[in-house]
Motif scaffolding. Sequence first.
Motif, PDB file in Angstrom:
ATOM      1  N   VAL A  85       0.834  -1.203   0.000  1.00  0.00           N
ATOM      2  CA  VAL A  85       0.000   0.000   0.000  1.00  0.00           C
ATOM      3  C   VAL A  85       0.869   1.252   0.000  1.00  0.00           C
ATOM      4  O   VAL A  85       0.637   2.196  -0.764  1.00  0.00           O
ATOM      5  CB  VAL A  85      -0.974  -0.010   1.202  1.00  0.00           C
ATOM      6  CG1 VAL A  85      -1.621   1.348   1.403  1.00  0.00           C
ATOM      7  CG2 VAL A  85      -2.034  -1.082   0.998  1.00  0.00           C
ATOM      8  N   ALA A  89       0.928   3.712  -3.264  1.00  0.00           N
ATOM      9  CA  ALA A  89       0.385   5.060  -3.047  1.00  0.00           C
ATOM     10  C   ALA A  89       1.409   6.113  -3.436  1.00  0.00           C
ATOM     11  O   ALA A  89       1.057   7.174  -3.940  1.00  0.00           O
ATOM     12  CB  ALA A  89      -0.042   5.241  -1.594  1.00  0.00           C
ATOM     13  N   ARG A  95       0.388   9.462  -1.865  1.00  0.00           N
ATOM     14  CA  ARG A  95       1.032   9.405  -0.556  1.00  0.00           C
ATOM     15  C   ARG A  95       0.731  10.657   0.276  1.00  0.00           C
ATOM     16  O   ARG A  95       0.534  10.567   1.481  1.00  0.00           O
ATOM     17  CB  ARG A  95       2.544   9.227  -0.715  1.00  0.00           C
ATOM     18  CG  ARG A  95       3.243   9.133   0.647  1.00  0.00           C
ATOM     19  CD  ARG A  95       4.671   8.741   0.524  1.00  0.00           C
ATOM     20  NE  ARG A  95       4.686   7.307   0.219  1.00  0.00           N
ATOM     21  CZ  ARG A  95       5.742   6.645  -0.177  1.00  0.00           C
ATOM     22  NH1 ARG A  95       6.879   7.257  -0.341  1.00  0.00           N
ATOM     23  NH2 ARG A  95       5.674   5.358  -0.418  1.00  0.00           N
ATOM     24  N   TYR A  97      -1.899  12.305   0.469  1.00  0.00           N
ATOM     25  CA  TYR A  97      -3.260  12.280   0.998  1.00  0.00           C
ATOM     26  C   TYR A  97      -3.476  11.136   1.991  1.00  0.00           C
ATOM     27  O   TYR A  97      -4.491  11.097   2.664  1.00  0.00           O
ATOM     28  CB  TYR A  97      -4.268  12.141  -0.151  1.00  0.00           C
ATOM     29  CG  TYR A  97      -4.085  13.172  -1.230  1.00  0.00           C
ATOM     30  CD1 TYR A  97      -4.412  14.502  -1.001  1.00  0.00           C
ATOM     31  CD2 TYR A  97      -3.581  12.821  -2.474  1.00  0.00           C
ATOM     32  CE1 TYR A  97      -4.242  15.456  -1.989  1.00  0.00           C
ATOM     33  CE2 TYR A  97      -3.409  13.770  -3.470  1.00  0.00           C
ATOM     34  CZ  TYR A  97      -3.736  15.081  -3.218  1.00  0.00           C
ATOM     35  OH  TYR A  97      -3.568  16.024  -4.196  1.00  0.00           O
ATOM     36  N   LEU A  98      -2.533  10.201   2.051  1.00  0.00           N
ATOM     37  CA  LEU A  98      -2.639   9.043   2.935  1.00  0.00           C
ATOM     38  C   LEU A  98      -2.377   9.473   4.375  1.00  0.00           C
ATOM     39  O   LEU A  98      -1.281   9.877   4.722  1.00  0.00           O
ATOM     40  CB  LEU A  98      -1.640   7.957   2.506  1.00  0.00           C
ATOM     41  CG  LEU A  98      -1.658   6.645   3.286  1.00  0.00           C
ATOM     42  CD1 LEU A  98      -3.008   5.957   3.169  1.00  0.00           C
ATOM     43  CD2 LEU A  98      -0.550   5.740   2.776  1.00  0.00           C
ATOM     44  N   LYS A  99      -3.404   9.395   5.217  1.00  0.00           N
ATOM     45  CA  LYS A  99      -3.281   9.842   6.606  1.00  0.00           C
ATOM     46  C   LYS A  99      -3.193   8.692   7.596  1.00  0.00           C
ATOM     47  O   LYS A  99      -2.730   8.861   8.709  1.00  0.00           O
ATOM     48  CB  LYS A  99      -4.476  10.741   6.993  1.00  0.00           C
ATOM     49  CG  LYS A  99      -4.619  11.958   6.124  1.00  0.00           C
ATOM     50  CD  LYS A  99      -3.385  12.830   6.169  1.00  0.00           C
ATOM     51  CE  LYS A  99      -3.533  14.024   5.232  1.00  0.00           C
ATOM     52  NZ  LYS A  99      -2.341  14.786   5.071  1.00  0.00           N
ATOM     53  N   ASN A 101      -2.425   4.285   7.741  1.00  0.00           N
ATOM     54  CA  ASN A 101      -2.027   3.049   7.079  1.00  0.00           C
ATOM     55  C   ASN A 101      -1.754   2.053   8.206  1.00  0.00           C
ATOM     56  O   ASN A 101      -0.642   1.954   8.689  1.00  0.00           O
ATOM     57  CB  ASN A 101      -0.776   3.321   6.230  1.00  0.00           C
ATOM     58  CG  ASN A 101      -0.321   2.123   5.450  1.00  0.00           C
ATOM     59  OD1 ASN A 101      -0.847   1.032   5.592  1.00  0.00           O
ATOM     60  ND2 ASN A 101       0.687   2.329   4.616  1.00  0.00           N
ATOM     61  N   VAL A 111      -6.872   1.917   5.674  1.00  0.00           N
ATOM     62  CA  VAL A 111      -6.230   3.120   5.143  1.00  0.00           C
ATOM     63  C   VAL A 111      -7.240   4.256   5.136  1.00  0.00           C
ATOM     64  O   VAL A 111      -8.440   4.025   4.999  1.00  0.00           O
ATOM     65  CB  VAL A 111      -5.656   2.901   3.723  1.00  0.00           C
ATOM     66  CG1 VAL A 111      -4.501   1.928   3.737  1.00  0.00           C
ATOM     67  CG2 VAL A 111      -6.713   2.444   2.765  1.00  0.00           C
ATOM     68  N   ARG A 112      -6.715   5.463   5.311  1.00  0.00           N
ATOM     69  CA  ARG A 112      -7.574   6.648   5.285  1.00  0.00           C
ATOM     70  C   ARG A 112      -6.887   7.713   4.454  1.00  0.00           C
ATOM     71  O   ARG A 112      -5.718   8.046   4.667  1.00  0.00           O
ATOM     72  CB  ARG A 112      -7.827   7.164   6.692  1.00  0.00           C
ATOM     73  CG  ARG A 112      -8.699   8.406   6.724  1.00  0.00           C
ATOM     74  CD  ARG A 112      -9.122   8.758   8.153  1.00  0.00           C
ATOM     75  NE  ARG A 112      -9.817  10.012   8.210  1.00  0.00           N
ATOM     76  CZ  ARG A 112     -11.093  10.190   7.919  1.00  0.00           C
ATOM     77  NH1 ARG A 112     -11.808   9.150   7.568  1.00  0.00           N
ATOM     78  NH2 ARG A 112     -11.651  11.377   8.001  1.00  0.00           N
ATOM     79  N   PHE A 113      -7.631   8.230   3.479  1.00  0.00           N
ATOM     80  CA  PHE A 113      -7.168   9.322   2.639  1.00  0.00           C
ATOM     81  C   PHE A 113      -8.034  10.537   2.924  1.00  0.00           C
ATOM     82  O   PHE A 113      -9.249  10.419   3.058  1.00  0.00           O
ATOM     83  CB  PHE A 113      -7.301   8.960   1.152  1.00  0.00           C
ATOM     84  CG  PHE A 113      -6.378   7.874   0.704  1.00  0.00           C
ATOM     85  CD1 PHE A 113      -5.114   8.168   0.244  1.00  0.00           C
ATOM     86  CD2 PHE A 113      -6.777   6.546   0.735  1.00  0.00           C
ATOM     87  CE1 PHE A 113      -4.259   7.172  -0.173  1.00  0.00           C
ATOM     88  CE2 PHE A 113      -5.931   5.542   0.316  1.00  0.00           C
ATOM     89  CZ  PHE A 113      -4.667   5.854  -0.138  1.00  0.00           C
ATOM     90  N   ALA A 116      -8.423  13.583  -1.067  1.00  0.00           N
ATOM     91  CA  ALA A 116      -7.738  12.905  -2.168  1.00  0.00           C
ATOM     92  C   ALA A 116      -8.568  13.008  -3.445  1.00  0.00           C
ATOM     93  O   ALA A 116      -9.797  12.961  -3.393  1.00  0.00           O
ATOM     94  CB  ALA A 116      -7.520  11.434  -1.824  1.00  0.00           C
ATOM     95  N   LEU A 121      -7.660   7.902  -6.780  1.00  0.00           N
ATOM     96  CA  LEU A 121      -7.907   6.870  -5.776  1.00  0.00           C
ATOM     97  C   LEU A 121      -8.477   5.606  -6.424  1.00  0.00           C
ATOM     98  O   LEU A 121      -8.040   4.489  -6.126  1.00  0.00           O
ATOM     99  CB  LEU A 121      -8.863   7.413  -4.708  1.00  0.00           C
ATOM    100  CG  LEU A 121      -9.047   6.601  -3.448  1.00  0.00           C
ATOM    101  CD1 LEU A 121      -7.733   6.413  -2.718  1.00  0.00           C
ATOM    102  CD2 LEU A 121     -10.052   7.278  -2.538  1.00  0.00           C
TER     103      LEU A 121
END
Length: 161
Positions: A85, A89, A95, A97-99, A101, A111-113, A116, A121
Amino acid sequence: MKAWFRSLERREQFFVVSGAIVLAVALFLLLIVRPLYAGTAKLAERVEQKESLVLWMRSVAPDLGAARGGAATGAASGEPLVVIVANTAGVGELRQYLKQNQPAGEDSIRVRFEAAPFDQLVQWLGILQSRHGVRINSASFDGGVQPGVVTASLVLERPGA
């Protein structure tokens, strides 16, 4: 009505009876036979469309089988899901926007974006599925202030990893 009919001459009675028969046949043809033929034509057209769809599906089935085989080989790689992941990402420019993991078990991850781009996505999720066999277990999308931007919470899993 009988009295009126009997008061007519023979020739007039013949014309009235003939007209009634012609009218009855015309109504039968217009109200019963014609809709049946129209329905049959529509059904025949639908069958033809479905047959062409089946032919198309049969023609692309080998390609789909090959793609499925590719996903299985990606799933068989020994990389942990967290690493897959994070790496994908970064390639998909998600990456930033990835908050979150966080592993959610041996074969799944949360996972939380935030804010994004939705299109990116979805493309990223397609890459995860096709190359690594990762599937979406659950997903929640909330629209952002700007069009095309979402906050997404996903649980991804890799069956049989």
